[in-house]
Enzyme design. Structure first.
Site, PDB file in Angstrom:
ATOM      1  CG  ASN A   9      53.796 113.099 -15.983  1.00 48.71           C
ATOM      2  OD1 ASN A   9      53.505 113.352 -17.152  1.00 48.71           O
ATOM      3  ND2 ASN A   9      52.932 112.558 -15.124  1.00 48.71           N
ATOM      4  CD1 TRP A  10      57.682 117.798 -18.685  1.00 53.01           C
ATOM      5  CD2 TRP A  10      57.521 118.666 -20.749  1.00 53.01           C
ATOM      6  NE1 TRP A  10      58.929 118.205 -19.070  1.00 53.01           N
ATOM      7  CE2 TRP A  10      58.866 118.746 -20.331  1.00 53.01           C
ATOM      8  CE3 TRP A  10      57.174 119.150 -22.018  1.00 53.01           C
ATOM      9  CZ2 TRP A  10      59.866 119.285 -21.129  1.00 53.01           C
ATOM     10  CZ3 TRP A  10      58.168 119.689 -22.823  1.00 53.01           C
ATOM     11  CH2 TRP A  10      59.500 119.762 -22.374  1.00 53.01           C
ATOM     12  CE  LYS A  11      50.994 115.164 -13.627  1.00 59.39           C
ATOM     13  NZ  LYS A  11      50.234 115.171 -12.402  1.00 59.39           N
ATOM     14  CG  HIS A  98      50.171 109.515 -13.864  1.00 58.16           C
ATOM     15  ND1 HIS A  98      49.058 110.171 -13.416  1.00 58.16           N
ATOM     16  CD2 HIS A  98      51.244 110.180 -13.367  1.00 58.16           C
ATOM     17  CE1 HIS A  98      49.451 111.195 -12.662  1.00 58.16           C
ATOM     18  NE2 HIS A  98      50.766 111.223 -12.620  1.00 58.16           N
ATOM     19  CD  GLU A 100      47.313 113.289 -13.549  1.00 60.51           C
ATOM     20  OE1 GLU A 100      47.894 113.397 -14.630  1.00 60.51           O
ATOM     21  OE2 GLU A 100      47.678 113.905 -12.511  1.00 60.51           O
ATOM     22  CD  GLU A 170      53.536 109.861  -9.789  1.00 57.74           C
ATOM     23  OE1 GLU A 170      54.271 110.841  -9.872  1.00 57.74           O
ATOM     24  OE2 GLU A 170      52.617 109.641 -10.590  1.00 57.74           O
ATOM     25  N   GLY A 176      49.719 116.833  -7.432  1.00 59.79           N
ATOM     26  CA  GLY A 176      49.177 118.136  -7.821  1.00 59.79           C
ATOM     27  C   GLY A 176      48.414 118.844  -6.716  1.00 59.79           C
ATOM     28  CB  SER A 216      53.180 117.920  -3.889  1.00 60.12           C
ATOM     29  OG  SER A 216      51.839 117.964  -4.336  1.00 60.12           O
ATOM     30  N   GLY A 237      55.707 116.377 -11.581  1.00 59.80           N
ATOM     31  CA  GLY A 237      54.700 116.966 -12.467  1.00 59.80           C
ATOM     32  C   GLY A 237      54.914 118.460 -12.580  1.00 59.80           C
ATOM     33  N   GLY A 238      54.159 119.225 -11.802  1.00 62.02           N
ATOM     34  CA  GLY A 238      54.169 120.689 -11.881  1.00 62.02           C
ATOM     35  C   GLY A 238      55.557 121.312 -11.920  1.00 62.02           C
TER      36      GLY A 238
HETATM   37  P1  PGA Z   1      52.965 116.742  -9.206  1.00 60.70           P
HETATM   38  O1  PGA Z   1      52.656 115.485 -10.135  1.00 60.70           O
HETATM   39  O2  PGA Z   1      54.465 116.817  -9.042  1.00 60.70           O
HETATM   40  O3  PGA Z   1      52.411 117.924  -9.947  1.00 60.70           O
HETATM   41  O4  PGA Z   1      52.267 116.507  -7.903  1.00 60.70           O
HETATM   42  C1  PGA Z   1      53.410 114.307 -10.039  1.00 60.70           C
HETATM   43  C2  PGA Z   1      52.906 113.317 -11.060  1.00 60.70           C
HETATM   44  O5  PGA Z   1      51.692 113.214 -11.243  1.00 60.70           O
HETATM   45  O6  PGA Z   1      53.707 112.608 -11.721  1.00 60.70           O
END
Ligand code: PGA
Length: 253
Positions: A9-11, A98, A100, A170, A176, A216, A237-238
């Site tokens: 997930n590149w956001k 998600h 967010e 999640e 994050g 994470s 994500g990251g």
């Molecule tokens: P993260 O994000 O790996 O940066 O914690 C995961 C996500 O939100 O899908």
């Protein structure tokens, strides 16, 4: 047998040109190593990148996903992107719910339910996210919260459609933050999710559902998380923004 999947997930990261470079790098690496048996890889770049990315990746090896879609198919909805538009440019899956989107854009379970149905009706796969806040876990409400998100968000679809759904657990406190759920916490929640899928549908549907962990996750902790019997891969994500890290996580699945 259910598939294991590593999803990126590149956001809202990378410009279109940088995103194409990243997608190419990932595609080259997976083309060299090949996919492991019964596993898949998925990437979800921002909307602006999807069309170009679809042209540079090996779509037999990588499933192209969007990070969101509209609740409607077309019309006067300024700023929205519909699933039909995504489908035409080669998108095969859509991340929905998600945390967010739930917290910053106030997407509730009813909205997500509508989106999930549209995605499925158009032949794409929803990657349906759920997860609790830290306060909710501390108050021992995490099972109820995740259960309600799934019951109101996705459990009213048919078993046939549910076969095309990927679930991602999640915990919001792990996204994050660098704080990763312990292997026990992940397994416990994934087992719970599989149990309520079995109650809502049946054992077979539950056994066949891919349930990803997100929050994470990185190459150094992926193997421990994925070793759990109900953890079928990760939503990353990251660490999905660097081809080597993303591949390192895929190696752990
Ligand atoms: P993260 O994000 O790996 O940066 O914690 C995961 C996500 O939100 O899908």
């Amino acid at each position: 047998m259910r598939k294991t999947i590593v999803a990126g997930n590149w956001k809202m990261n990378t410009t279109p040109s940088k995103g194409v470079e990243l997608a190419k790098a990932i595609s080259e690496k997976i083309s060299k190593s090949g996919l492991k048996e019964n596993s898949g890889m998925l990437i979800a770049p921002p909307f602006t990148h999807l069309s170009e990315v679809s042209k540079v990746i090996d779509t037999n090896l990588i499933c192209l996903a969007a990070q969101n879609c509209a609740t409607e198919l077309s019309g006067a909805y300024t700023g929205e992107v519909s699933v039909e538009m995504l489908k035409e440019i080669g998108v095969k899956a859509v991340i929905l719910g998600h945390s967010e989107r739930r917290s910053y854009y106030k997407e509730d379970n009813a909205t997500l339910n509508k989106k999930a149905k549209l995605v499925l009706e158009n032949g794409l796969k929803p990657v349906f996210c759920c997860g609790e806040l830290l306060e909710e876990r501390n108050a021992n409400k995490h099972f109820d919260v995740v259960g309600t998100q799934l019951k109101e968000g996705i459990f009213d679809i048919s078993a046939e459609d549910f076969a095309n759904v990927i679930i991602a657990y999640e915990p919001v406190w792990a996204i994050g933050t660098g704080v990763v759920a312990t292997a026990e916490q992940a397994q416990e929640m994934h087992a719970y999710i599989r149990k309520i899928i079995a109650e809502n549908y049946n054992e077979e549907v539950a056994e066949n559902t891919t349930i990803l962990y997100g929050g994470s996750c990185k190459p150094s902790n992926a193997a421990e998380l994925f070793a759990n019997k109900d953890v079928d891969g990760g939503l990353i994500g990251g660490a999905s923004l660097k081809a080597d890290d993303f591949m390192g996580i895929y190696e752990a699945v």
